[in-house]
Design an enzyme around this catalytic site. Structure first.
Site, PDB file in Angstrom:
ATOM      1  N   GLY A  25       4.287   0.335   2.003  1.00 15.71           N
ATOM      2  CA  GLY A  25       4.885  -0.848   1.374  1.00 15.71           C
ATOM      3  C   GLY A  25       5.151  -0.620  -0.109  1.00 15.71           C
ATOM      4  O   GLY A  25       6.169  -1.075  -0.648  1.00 15.71           O
ATOM      5  N   ASN A  84       1.674   9.697  17.436  1.00 18.05           N
ATOM      6  CA  ASN A  84       0.526   8.960  16.885  1.00 18.05           C
ATOM      7  C   ASN A  84      -0.569   8.737  17.919  1.00 18.05           C
ATOM      8  O   ASN A  84      -1.752   8.757  17.586  1.00 18.05           O
ATOM      9  CB  ASN A  84       0.969   7.603  16.335  1.00 18.05           C
ATOM     10  CG  ASN A  84       1.799   7.721  15.080  1.00 18.05           C
ATOM     11  OD1 ASN A  84       2.862   7.116  14.967  1.00 18.05           O
ATOM     12  ND2 ASN A  84       1.343   8.503  14.119  1.00 18.05           N
ATOM     13  N   LYS A 136       8.003   8.007  17.960  1.00 12.66           N
ATOM     14  CA  LYS A 136       6.982   8.098  16.896  1.00 12.66           C
ATOM     15  C   LYS A 136       5.591   7.894  17.495  1.00 12.66           C
ATOM     16  O   LYS A 136       4.667   8.658  17.232  1.00 12.66           O
ATOM     17  CB  LYS A 136       7.285   7.045  15.821  1.00 12.66           C
ATOM     18  CG  LYS A 136       6.319   7.034  14.642  1.00 12.66           C
ATOM     19  CD  LYS A 136       6.695   8.056  13.599  1.00 12.66           C
ATOM     20  CE  LYS A 136       5.535   8.503  12.729  1.00 12.66           C
ATOM     21  NZ  LYS A 136       5.002   7.548  11.817  1.00 12.66           N
ATOM     22  N   GLY A 152       0.832  -1.205   0.000  1.00 10.20           N
ATOM     23  CA  GLY A 152       0.000   0.000   0.000  1.00 10.20           C
ATOM     24  C   GLY A 152       0.859   1.245   0.000  1.00 10.20           C
ATOM     25  O   GLY A 152       1.905   1.302  -0.672  1.00 10.20           O
ATOM     26  N   ALA A 153       0.439   2.250   0.781  1.00  9.71           N
ATOM     27  CA  ALA A 153       1.120   3.545   0.760  1.00  9.71           C
ATOM     28  C   ALA A 153       2.603   3.397   1.123  1.00  9.71           C
ATOM     29  O   ALA A 153       3.484   3.809   0.359  1.00  9.71           O
ATOM     30  CB  ALA A 153       0.403   4.502   1.721  1.00  9.71           C
ATOM     31  N   ASN A 202       3.251   1.683  12.333  1.00  5.69           N
ATOM     32  CA  ASN A 202       3.128   2.561  13.494  1.00  5.69           C
ATOM     33  C   ASN A 202       2.707   1.749  14.717  1.00  5.69           C
ATOM     34  O   ASN A 202       2.174   0.653  14.591  1.00  5.69           O
ATOM     35  CB  ASN A 202       2.044   3.609  13.237  1.00  5.69           C
ATOM     36  CG  ASN A 202       2.585   4.841  12.512  1.00  5.69           C
ATOM     37  OD1 ASN A 202       3.781   5.146  12.578  1.00  5.69           O
ATOM     38  ND2 ASN A 202       1.710   5.567  11.845  1.00  5.69           N
ATOM     39  N   SER A 244      -2.995   9.601   9.376  1.00  2.74           N
ATOM     40  CA  SER A 244      -3.451   8.374   8.716  1.00  2.74           C
ATOM     41  C   SER A 244      -4.796   7.925   9.282  1.00  2.74           C
ATOM     42  O   SER A 244      -5.626   7.374   8.550  1.00  2.74           O
ATOM     43  CB  SER A 244      -2.396   7.273   8.842  1.00  2.74           C
ATOM     44  OG  SER A 244      -2.027   7.076  10.173  1.00  2.74           O
TER      45      SER A 244
HETATM   46  N1  LIG Z   1       0.839   6.075   4.990  1.00  6.50           N
HETATM   47  C1  LIG Z   1       1.668   6.780   5.767  1.00  6.50           C
HETATM   48  O1  LIG Z   1       2.022   7.922   5.448  1.00  6.50           O
HETATM   49  C2  LIG Z   1       2.209   6.203   7.018  1.00  6.50           C
HETATM   50  C3  LIG Z   1       1.850   4.936   7.451  1.00  6.50           C
HETATM   51  N2  LIG Z   1       2.439   4.424   8.572  1.00  6.50           N
HETATM   52  C4  LIG Z   1       2.094   3.090   9.054  1.00  6.50           C
HETATM   53  O2  LIG Z   1       2.475   2.124   8.089  1.00  6.50           O
HETATM   54  C5  LIG Z   1       1.603   0.980   8.166  1.00  6.50           C
HETATM   55  C6  LIG Z   1       1.018   0.745   6.781  1.00  6.50           C
HETATM   56  O3  LIG Z   1       0.173   1.853   6.499  1.00  6.50           O
HETATM   57  P1  LIG Z   1      -0.229   2.306   5.031  1.00  6.50           P
HETATM   58  O4  LIG Z   1       0.841   1.965   4.068  1.00  6.50           O
HETATM   59  O5  LIG Z   1      -0.645   3.727   5.136  1.00  6.50           O
HETATM   60  O6  LIG Z   1      -1.500   1.377   4.780  1.00  6.50           O
HETATM   61  P2  LIG Z   1      -2.223   1.040   3.410  1.00  6.50           P
HETATM   62  O7  LIG Z   1      -3.628   0.688   3.737  1.00  6.50           O
HETATM   63  O8  LIG Z   1      -1.980   2.097   2.402  1.00  6.50           O
HETATM   64  O9  LIG Z   1      -1.461  -0.254   2.916  1.00  6.50           O
HETATM   65  C7  LIG Z   1      -1.764  -1.570   3.318  1.00  6.50           C
HETATM   66  C8  LIG Z   1      -2.070  -2.350   2.041  1.00  6.50           C
HETATM   67  O10 LIG Z   1      -2.161  -3.723   2.367  1.00  6.50           O
HETATM   68  C9  LIG Z   1      -3.323  -4.244   1.718  1.00  6.50           C
HETATM   69  N3  LIG Z   1      -3.812  -5.429   2.402  1.00  6.50           N
HETATM   70  C10 LIG Z   1      -4.455  -5.516   3.579  1.00  6.50           C
HETATM   71  N4  LIG Z   1      -4.730  -6.782   3.897  1.00  6.50           N
HETATM   72  C11 LIG Z   1      -4.270  -7.531   2.870  1.00  6.50           C
HETATM   73  C12 LIG Z   1      -4.280  -8.919   2.594  1.00  6.50           C
HETATM   74  N5  LIG Z   1      -4.809  -9.794   3.439  1.00  6.50           N
HETATM   75  N6  LIG Z   1      -3.737  -9.352   1.426  1.00  6.50           N
HETATM   76  C13 LIG Z   1      -3.194  -8.477   0.563  1.00  6.50           C
HETATM   77  N7  LIG Z   1      -3.148  -7.130   0.770  1.00  6.50           N
HETATM   78  C14 LIG Z   1      -3.687  -6.670   1.905  1.00  6.50           C
HETATM   79  C15 LIG Z   1      -4.316  -3.108   1.807  1.00  6.50           C
HETATM   80  O11 LIG Z   1      -5.394  -3.343   0.929  1.00  6.50           O
HETATM   81  P3  LIG Z   1      -6.867  -2.763   1.304  1.00  6.50           P
HETATM   82  O12 LIG Z   1      -6.808  -1.312   0.961  1.00  6.50           O
HETATM   83  O13 LIG Z   1      -7.754  -3.577   0.431  1.00  6.50           O
HETATM   84  O14 LIG Z   1      -7.085  -2.992   2.775  1.00  6.50           O
HETATM   85  C16 LIG Z   1      -3.415  -1.929   1.436  1.00  6.50           C
HETATM   86  O15 LIG Z   1      -3.268  -1.824   0.035  1.00  6.50           O
HETATM   87  C17 LIG Z   1       0.558   1.328   9.226  1.00  6.50           C
HETATM   88  O16 LIG Z   1       0.940   0.786  10.463  1.00  6.50           O
HETATM   89  C18 LIG Z   1       0.610   2.859   9.281  1.00  6.50           C
HETATM   90  O17 LIG Z   1       0.202   3.380  10.522  1.00  6.50           O
HETATM   91  C19 LIG Z   1       3.407   5.111   9.263  1.00  6.50           C
HETATM   92  C20 LIG Z   1       3.781   6.358   8.881  1.00  6.50           C
HETATM   93  C21 LIG Z   1       3.176   7.036   7.771  1.00  6.50           C
HETATM   94  C1  LIG Z   2       2.014  12.101  10.302  1.00  3.73           C
HETATM   95  C2  LIG Z   2       1.970  11.331  11.577  1.00  3.73           C
HETATM   96  C3  LIG Z   2       3.293  11.489  12.226  1.00  3.73           C
HETATM   97  C4  LIG Z   2       0.938  11.892  12.551  1.00  3.73           C
HETATM   98  O1  LIG Z   2       1.122  11.535  13.872  1.00  3.73           O
HETATM   99  C5  LIG Z   2       1.664   9.890  11.265  1.00  3.73           C
HETATM  100  O2  LIG Z   2       2.460   9.024  11.515  1.00  3.73           O
HETATM  101  C6  LIG Z   2       0.348   9.466  10.772  1.00  3.73           C
HETATM  102  O3  LIG Z   2      -0.335  10.227  10.099  1.00  3.73           O
HETATM  103  O4  LIG Z   2      -0.003   8.312  11.053  1.00  3.73           O
END
Ligand SMILES: NC(=O)C1=CN([C@@H]2O[C@H](COP(=O)(O)OP(=O)(O)OC[C@H]3O[C@@H](n4cnc5c(N)ncnc54)[C@H](OP(=O)(O)O)[C@@H]3O)[C@@H](O)[C@H]2O)C=CC1
Ligand SMILES: CC(C)(CO)C(=O)C(=O)O
Length: 341
Positions: free
Chosen positions: A12, A209, A205, A9-10, A103, A274
């Site tokens: 990954g 959050n 962090k 996702g975002a 997170n 998020s």
């Molecule tokens: N985005 C950001 O800016 C930040 C994110 N984080 C942390 O990073 C982590 C990931 O967040 P983020 O990248 O935003 O999340 P996303 O939802 O963007 O990414 C997760 C991805 O995994 C997919 N997914 C979920 N379950 C499955 C499954 N069983 N099989 C295949 N794919 C699956 C989701 O699909 P679906 O949409 O269908 O559920 C989605 O595309 C979290 O803990 C978040 O708090 C930390 C800092 C910043």
């Molecule tokens: C931008 C920030 C640091 C906010 O706490 C974040 O990690 C989020 O949006 O999940």
């Protein structure tokens, strides 16, 4: 080196596209739905600055197709990672490391700590010890995610800011596997320091959050507003001070003070946290790893957390009324059971 991104996702997706450019790294992506279909058709696209990077690599929703990996980078939301713990098993060979790129409080938090809580399992992030038993804490490498990214369309990730992913072993050693991972991350253009005290960084962090995310979801305010409005800033400070006392009892060192941490968040600007983004998109809220786990740790070290408890209760209820957080009937009780004769 075989690297599987579980949850492209975002975050990954950002990692996957950039890692795929490194020679000698065989990246595979696990995704699902329309996002997976778009990746399969056009590759995974990353909009970063003025450029678009595209990775055409193996993408699937079935981990069994991929086999054992050197590194599995878990970039799912924390509740999703708990759900798929059994599906991780085909990716795990004898030496596979699992990087929790998320997170919040990780499920392996107490693995190998040098205090009375050694190997304690956290019920709020790993109910039934599912990840602990199916994955095994010896595989875990901690990772603190600093960048901000978003899925803007199926198959497309937009990078907003940051390129640092700090990593570290739960036992604090500068292991060969961490050094190898850091090296490929750096080759991919990330900052990837290997830290001897990854829990301190996780707390730093988490500190933001645990207050900014729920307050922004409850108020719909952006990060700069939550951090500067006198009322929400004071609430954030109170929550952070409660968390700091818990962390201190667990041996955590906070290298900046509360005011500096809040000011840093304010400088990020009009960012929708998020949790606010998830609320707006109707996606399950990542509450437990960010707040409930801190409350659980507070109970563990015998500290009260009135501000955290209040905000947690409100955001859980928000999640439930929106269908974005589980309802456990046995906890909810029934109005009849509360009638006092
Ligand atoms: N985005 C950001 O800016 C930040 C994110 N984080 C942390 O990073 C982590 C990931 O967040 P983020 O990248 O935003 O999340 P996303 O939802 O963007 O990414 C997760 C991805 O995994 C997919 N997914 C979920 N379950 C499955 C499954 N069983 N099989 C295949 N794919 C699956 C989701 O699909 P679906 O949409 O269908 O559920 C989605 O595309 C979290 O803990 C978040 O708090 C930390 C800092 C910043
Ligand atoms: C931008 C920030 C640091 C906010 O706490 C974040 O990690 C989020 O949006 O999940």
């Amino acid at each position: 080196m075989k690297v599987c991104i579980y949850g492209a996702g975002a975050i990954g997706g950002y990692l996957g596209v950039e890692l795929a450019q490194v020679e000698g790294v065989e990246v595979s992506l696990i995704a699902r739905g329309s996002h997976l279909a778009a990746i399969r058709e056009n590759g995974l696209k990353l909009d970063i600055g003025e450029e678009q990077h595209v990775a055409k690599v193996t993408a699937t929703d079935d981990p069994k197709e991929l086999g054992p990996q050197d590194f599995v980078i878990v970039a799912l939301k924390t509740h999703q990672a708990w759900e798929i713990a059994d599906q991780m098993v085909p990716l795990l060979g004898p030496d596979t490391a699992v990087v929790t790129c998320q997170n919040g409080v990780p499920w392996w938090y107490f693995h190998g700590v040098d205090n009375a809580y050694r190997n304690l399992r956290l019920n709020t992030v790993d109910p039934d010890d599912r990840q602990w038993d199916l994955i095994g804490p010896q595989r875990a490498i901690g990772c603190v995610v600093y960048p901000a990214t978003e899925i803007t369309a199926p198959g497309v990730i937009k990078h907003t800011y940051g390129n640092k992913f700090a990593i570290g072993e739960p036992d604090g050693s500068i292991s060969e596997r961490c050094q190898r991972l850091s090296e490929v991350l750096e080759k991919a253009g990330f900052k990837a320091p290997v830290l001897p005290n990854i829990r301190d960084e996780i707390w730093l962090k988490l500190w933001g959050n645990l207050c900014f995310n729920p307050i922004s979801a409850l108020t719909r305010a952006t990060l700069d507003v939550v951090a500067t409005d006198p009322g929400t800033r004071a609430l954030s400070r109170n929550m952070m001070e409660e968390a700091q006392r818990i962390g201190a009892r667990l041996g955590v060192h906070f290298r900046v003070d509360v005011e500096r941490r809040i000011n840093g968040a304010a400088r990020v600007g009009a960012h929708r946290t998020s949790m606010l983004q998830d609320l707006e998109k109707g996606r399950q809220l990542e509450i437990d790893a960010l707040l409930t786990a801190v409350q659980e740790m507070g109970r563990l070290v015998d500290l009260q957390t009135p501000h955290i408890d209040s905000v947690l209760a409100l955001v859980q209820q928000l999640g439930r009324t929106q269908g974005l957080y589980p309802v456990f009937p046995e906890e909810a009780g029934s109005p009849e059971s509360l009638v006092v004769d």
